[in-house]
Design a protein around this motif. Structure first.
Motif, short mmCIF file in Angstrom:
data_model
loop_
_atom_site.label_atom_id
_atom_site.label_comp_id
_atom_site.label_asym_id
_atom_site.label_seq_id
_atom_site.Cartn_x
_atom_site.Cartn_y
_atom_site.Cartn_z
N SER A 140 20.71 29.10 30.16
CA SER A 140 19.86 28.45 29.14
C SER A 140 20.51 28.54 27.77
CB SER A 140 18.47 29.11 29.10
OG SER A 140 17.76 28.87 30.28
N LEU B 39 23.29 26.08 27.26
CA LEU B 39 22.78 24.72 27.04
C LEU B 39 22.28 24.56 25.61
CD1 LEU B 39 20.82 22.98 29.86
CD2 LEU B 39 20.68 22.21 27.51
N ILE B 40 21.52 25.56 25.16
CA ILE B 40 20.94 25.47 23.81
C ILE B 40 22.04 25.45 22.75
CG2 ILE B 40 19.56 26.73 22.10
CD1 ILE B 40 17.95 27.83 24.58
N ARG C 270 25.56 25.73 11.95
CA ARG C 270 24.33 25.61 12.74
C ARG C 270 24.46 26.34 14.06
NH1 ARG C 270 22.41 22.39 16.71
NH2 ARG C 270 20.16 22.00 16.77
N HIS D 97 20.10 33.59 16.55
CA HIS D 97 18.73 33.55 17.09
C HIS D 97 18.74 33.92 18.58
CE1 HIS D 97 16.35 32.18 13.72
NE2 HIS D 97 17.25 31.26 13.43
N ASP E 62 15.60 41.08 23.10
CA ASP E 62 14.23 41.21 23.63
C ASP E 62 14.22 41.22 25.15
OD1 ASP E 62 12.64 41.45 21.30
OD2 ASP E 62 12.83 39.31 20.91
N LEU E 63 15.07 40.40 25.74
CA LEU E 63 15.15 40.35 27.21
C LEU E 63 15.75 41.65 27.77
CD1 LEU E 63 14.88 38.76 29.88
CD2 LEU E 63 17.16 37.83 29.45
N ALA F 157 7.82 39.31 20.42
CA ALA F 157 9.04 38.68 20.95
C ALA F 157 8.87 37.16 21.04
CB ALA F 157 9.38 39.26 22.32
N ARG G 275 9.12 35.56 17.71
CA ARG G 275 10.52 35.42 17.28
C ARG G 275 11.16 34.18 17.92
NH1 ARG G 275 10.77 41.29 16.98
NH2 ARG G 275 11.11 41.45 19.22
N VAL G 276 10.84 33.93 19.19
CA VAL G 276 11.40 32.76 19.86
C VAL G 276 10.90 31.48 19.21
CG1 VAL G 276 11.54 31.48 22.03
CG2 VAL G 276 11.65 33.96 22.06
N SER H 236 12.62 30.85 16.09
CA SER H 236 13.97 30.37 16.36
C SER H 236 13.97 28.89 16.68
CB SER H 236 14.57 31.13 17.55
OG SER H 236 14.74 32.47 17.24
N ARG I 157 13.31 26.84 13.53
CA ARG I 157 14.40 26.82 12.54
C ARG I 157 15.66 26.17 13.08
NH1 ARG I 157 13.73 32.88 10.06
NH2 ARG I 157 11.78 32.50 8.95
N VAL I 158 15.98 26.49 14.32
CA VAL I 158 17.23 25.99 14.90
C VAL I 158 17.23 24.48 14.99
CG1 VAL I 158 18.47 25.84 17.09
CG2 VAL I 158 17.89 28.08 16.13
N PHE I 159 16.11 23.92 15.42
CA PHE I 159 16.07 22.48 15.64
C PHE I 159 15.49 21.70 14.47
CE2 PHE I 159 16.03 24.29 19.98
CZ PHE I 159 17.23 23.74 20.41
N ALA J 162 15.98 18.35 26.79
CA ALA J 162 16.85 19.28 27.52
C ALA J 162 16.91 20.63 26.83
CB ALA J 162 18.26 18.69 27.66
N ALA J 163 17.03 20.61 25.50
CA ALA J 163 17.08 21.87 24.74
C ALA J 163 15.75 22.62 24.84
CB ALA J 163 17.43 21.60 23.28
N ALA K 227 15.46 24.23 28.17
CA ALA K 227 16.29 25.44 28.23
C ALA K 227 15.59 26.59 27.53
CB ALA K 227 17.65 25.16 27.60
N TYR K 228 14.99 26.31 26.37
CA TYR K 228 14.25 27.36 25.67
C TYR K 228 13.05 27.83 26.50
CZ TYR K 228 15.93 28.73 21.09
OH TYR K 228 16.63 29.33 20.08
N GLY L 93 12.88 27.85 29.67
CA GLY L 93 13.44 28.69 30.73
C GLY L 93 13.70 30.10 30.24
N LEU L 94 14.22 30.19 29.03
CA LEU L 94 14.49 31.50 28.42
C LEU L 94 13.18 32.27 28.21
CD1 LEU L 94 17.06 32.86 27.47
CD2 LEU L 94 16.80 31.71 25.26
N GLU M 99 11.94 33.67 31.49
CA GLU M 99 12.63 34.90 31.90
C GLU M 99 12.12 36.10 31.10
OE1 GLU M 99 14.36 35.03 34.50
OE2 GLU M 99 14.52 32.87 34.79
N LEU M 100 11.88 35.88 29.82
CA LEU M 100 11.36 36.96 28.96
C LEU M 100 9.98 37.39 29.44
CD1 LEU M 100 12.08 38.52 26.37
CD2 LEU M 100 11.06 36.67 25.05
#
Lengths: 189, 232
Positions: free
Chosen positions: A48, A51-52, A158, A165, A172-173, B28, B31-32, B35, B38-40, B147-148, B151-152, B154-155, B158-159
């Motif tokens: 993941s 991909l990100i 970026r 991030h 955390d994981l 947690a 925080r995601v 992210s 901000r990231v996107f 898609a992004a 993926a997030y 999916g992350l 898992e968390l």
């Protein structure tokens, strides 16, 4: 696969995973069930993250007891090979990011001027560009999350921000995987 | 195929658990969400989990305007996040205010929320909640956005799975456990109602929730009863 490539006569082969419980792939099941579950979760998380971050892959090194950074895994075989190369050459952006406590972006391992990088470039081929981000947990640096490409590449600000991030999410994981591996019971698939 | 050195991972995790690091799933997840936002460069992001009333509730949100999605969808009984959760696939809209799929949302939704995209968060293959983002201007979401976000998601899955496996005790973990425990029976009841009444999944889901509310029962209990009756 990268592990099958000829990396030159004058470069000693970088040790890979040893046969048995320590190996990846189909041998992961030989490890304890909790470690296998943790390996699966980490593997999917790295996919993941790759991909990100729009990289070819993502890989992880973690600090051990006294042996410094150890290769833990990658989203592809090339990623795990990169980490083994950094572990055994004892040089590379992962080490630098941990010692500096900040991201280290290398656009091309082959042309990087720092000592030891030329050897690392041969050991880690076909990986060329690496972005290493320290993984912090409550102020401690516990490892380095690496993003890589198999062609020379200029990492953008970026992408560096994204990497930072994602390193936070990796932290955390990892602390939950550590707690899980200590918990009793069969674990949740 | 995995590329993990399990011996090194095991040793590192053993080393890691010697330090008493604090675990708080809600923090947690926050925080995601920060992210993602901000990231996107979105205007807001949030994570919703289903509760015992089968309402989607925020467990993390980046801002108040985005948080209005929760209340607006709960009041309207419809919205893109519910559709995402029920169908288990990404759902997006260029402008939620003019989208004919959710006409009742317009009157109750914060005006700053325009383009919305949601992706399901899967645990054990079933949706337990959604990751959703919004923009304050109409926006055509493309494949790379989705898609992004997947993926997030999916992350995040898992968390969440790691938090449950480590027996983390928190309100969020309990809510997640409920969502996971009862998702299958609710999915099966929705499938039964779809076949019985010839309706789509969202309509069947709304029918189930309404019937549970009217009879003051938990949706999961009603779903179990419906399935029992269907086999008797």
């Amino acid at each position: 696969m990268a592990n099958d490539r000829d990396i030159g006569d004058n470069v000693p082969p970088v040790p890979g995973p040893r046969p048995g419980p320590s190996s990846d792939g189909g041998l992961a099941a030989a490890a304890g069930p909790r470690v296998s579950l943790a390996a699966g979760r980490l593997s999917r998380a790295l996919h993941s993250m790759a991909l990100i971050s729009q990289a070819d892959g993502a890989a992880l090194m973690l600090a051990g007891e006294a042996s410094g950074l150890r290769a833990v895994g990658g989203s592809t075989a090339e990623g795990l090979k990169l980490q083994y190369a950094q572990q055994f050459e004892r040089v590379g952006p992962a080490h630098d990011s941990v010692s500096d406590g900040q991201p280290v972006a290398v656009n091309d391992l082959e042309s990087h001027e720092e000592a030891g990088y030329a050897r690392l470039a041969r050991s880690a081929a076909p990986v060329r560009a690496v972005l290493s981000v320290p993984v912090h947990v409550e102020g401690d640096v516990i490892g380095s999350l690496n993003f890589y490409r198999c062609t020379p590449y200029t990492w953008t600000s970026r992408q560096i921000a994204v990497g930072e991030h994602l390193a936070g999410t990796a932290a955390d994981l990892l602390i939950r995987l550590a707690a899980d591996s200590a918990a009793g019971g069969p674990g949740r698939p | 195929m995995m590329h993990i050195d399990t011996e090194a991972l095991d040793a590192s995790l053993q080393h890691l658990r010697k330090a008493p690091y604090e675990t708080d799933l809600a923090r947690a997840l926050h925080r995601v969400v920060t992210s993602v936002n901000r990231v996107f460069g979105y205007d807001g992001a949030g994570i919703m989990l289903i509760d015992e009333e089968e309402d989607l509730l925020y467990v993390a949100a980046s801002d108040e305007a985005g948080r209005s999605l929760e209340q607006a969808q709960a009041r309207a009984g419809q919205g893109p996040c519910y559709d995402t959760y029920v169908v288990g696939h990404p759902v997006s809209t260029k402008d939620v205010r003019s989208d004919s799929r959710w006409p009742q949302l317009v009157d109750v939704l914060d005006e700053r929320v325009r383009a919305v995209a949601g992706v399901p968060i899967l645990l054990g293959g079933s949706p337990v909640g959604t990751l959703n983002v919004y923009r304050s201007e109409p926006y055509g979401w493309d494949d790379s956005d989705i898609a992004a976000l997947r993926a997030y998601a999916g992350l995040i899955g898992e968390l969440m799975a790691a938090a449950l496996a480590s027996h983390e005790h928190s309100v969020t973990a309990s809510q997640l456990q409920y969502a996971l425990d009862y998702r299958v029976v609710i999915e099966r009841a929705i499938g039964y109602l779809m076949a019985k009444h010839g309706v789509d999944a969202v309509s069947a889901f709304n029918r189930l929730r309404k019937q549970a509310r009217d009879s003051r029962r938990r949706v999961a209990d009603l779903a179990g009863e419906i399935l029992e009756e269907s086999t008797s």
